[in-house]
Design a protein around this motif. Sequence first.
Motif, PDB file in Angstrom:
ATOM      1  N   LEU A 159       0.830  -1.210   0.000  1.00  0.00           N
ATOM      2  CA  LEU A 159       0.000   0.000   0.000  1.00  0.00           C
ATOM      3  C   LEU A 159       0.863   1.259   0.000  1.00  0.00           C
ATOM      4  O   LEU A 159       0.496   2.270  -0.626  1.00  0.00           O
ATOM      5  N   ARG A 162       1.960   1.864  -3.504  1.00  0.00           N
ATOM      6  CA  ARG A 162       0.867   2.358  -4.348  1.00  0.00           C
ATOM      7  C   ARG A 162       0.525   3.812  -4.019  1.00  0.00           C
ATOM      8  O   ARG A 162       0.157   4.588  -4.905  1.00  0.00           O
ATOM      9  N   VAL A 251     -10.283   5.628   0.600  1.00  0.00           N
ATOM     10  CA  VAL A 251     -10.198   5.177  -0.789  1.00  0.00           C
ATOM     11  C   VAL A 251     -11.424   5.641  -1.571  1.00  0.00           C
ATOM     12  O   VAL A 251     -11.318   6.055  -2.731  1.00  0.00           O
ATOM     13  N   VAL A 284      -5.592  -0.572  -4.726  1.00  0.00           N
ATOM     14  CA  VAL A 284      -5.571  -0.199  -3.304  1.00  0.00           C
ATOM     15  C   VAL A 284      -6.854  -0.655  -2.625  1.00  0.00           C
ATOM     16  O   VAL A 284      -6.839  -1.199  -1.512  1.00  0.00           O
ATOM     17  N   GLN A 287      -6.822  -4.330  -1.813  1.00  0.00           N
ATOM     18  CA  GLN A 287      -5.979  -4.638  -0.661  1.00  0.00           C
ATOM     19  C   GLN A 287      -6.641  -4.233   0.646  1.00  0.00           C
ATOM     20  O   GLN A 287      -6.606  -4.964   1.633  1.00  0.00           O
TER      21      GLN A 287
END
Length: 292
Positions: A159, A162, A251, A284, A287
């Motif tokens: 993460l 990313r 997110v 993302v 995950q």
Amino acid sequence: MIYSMTGYGKGESQAENVTLTVEIKTVNHRYADITVKLPRTLMALENEIRRQVGQVLRRGKIDVFINFGVSEESSVVPVLNRSLAMAYRDLFTSLRNELGLSGGVTLELIAAQKDVIQLREADSSIETLQGCLKEALQRALDQVTAMRRTEGEAMAGDLRERMAQLEGLLGEVEKRAPLIPQEWQGKLLERLARLQQNVECDPQRVAQEVAVYADRCDISEELVRFRSHTGQFRALFDDAEAVGRRMDFLVQELNREVNTMGSKSNDADLTRVVVAMKAELEKVREQVQNVE
């Protein structure tokens, strides 16, 4: 530090003649959903098991399996099935009277009948069972926590990478965005120049059109919010609490800002970067679904 919601742990403990084995399996879930499967002997301890598990594992589909056994060397005791013995007595007494036989119904006769006297393992005290269970459960929790921590560290590394890629793409957008109105103004003036022999050009009108276009494609607010969200996301890596839901929310907000950038963009280069950001955010999001 972030933890994964996927893990497995096993613990075993022995006390006196008792052996307890606890297995814990965890997978993704939106909330903490704890299921306990245990022998009837331990049903009274179910709430305590849920409490102990819930204090350690705060999110995920959590299945707890408990097996209870007694060693071969355990003591056994004879147990009288009183109701069955009395039924045999009444049966033999009735049969003697019907057949006109003499003699009484003896203890030896009744005790010789099947299942009147049974051998059973001596019951362990609730204190022994509770102590044994607590120890085995803690060992299983330690194992599953260690597995979730190890996987969480790997996820955190991915993460972080990313987030760095997203911030790099954001930098490209920040460089490109201010140039778009200028380039559009140049193209507009070029078109007007080609038509100038037939069309009278009003400089004030051109300036108004450029201003309207610049306002319509302005994404400065989205850029500021996106960078703020990535900063908040990074801060969660060092949070001691469960952060999965907060990461999921951030997110969603990052996606919202990227979608707005895309809808305002009339530039091919900027659109290409926005598409790359959306693809990275999807990875993302996948995950984050496994973060506790």
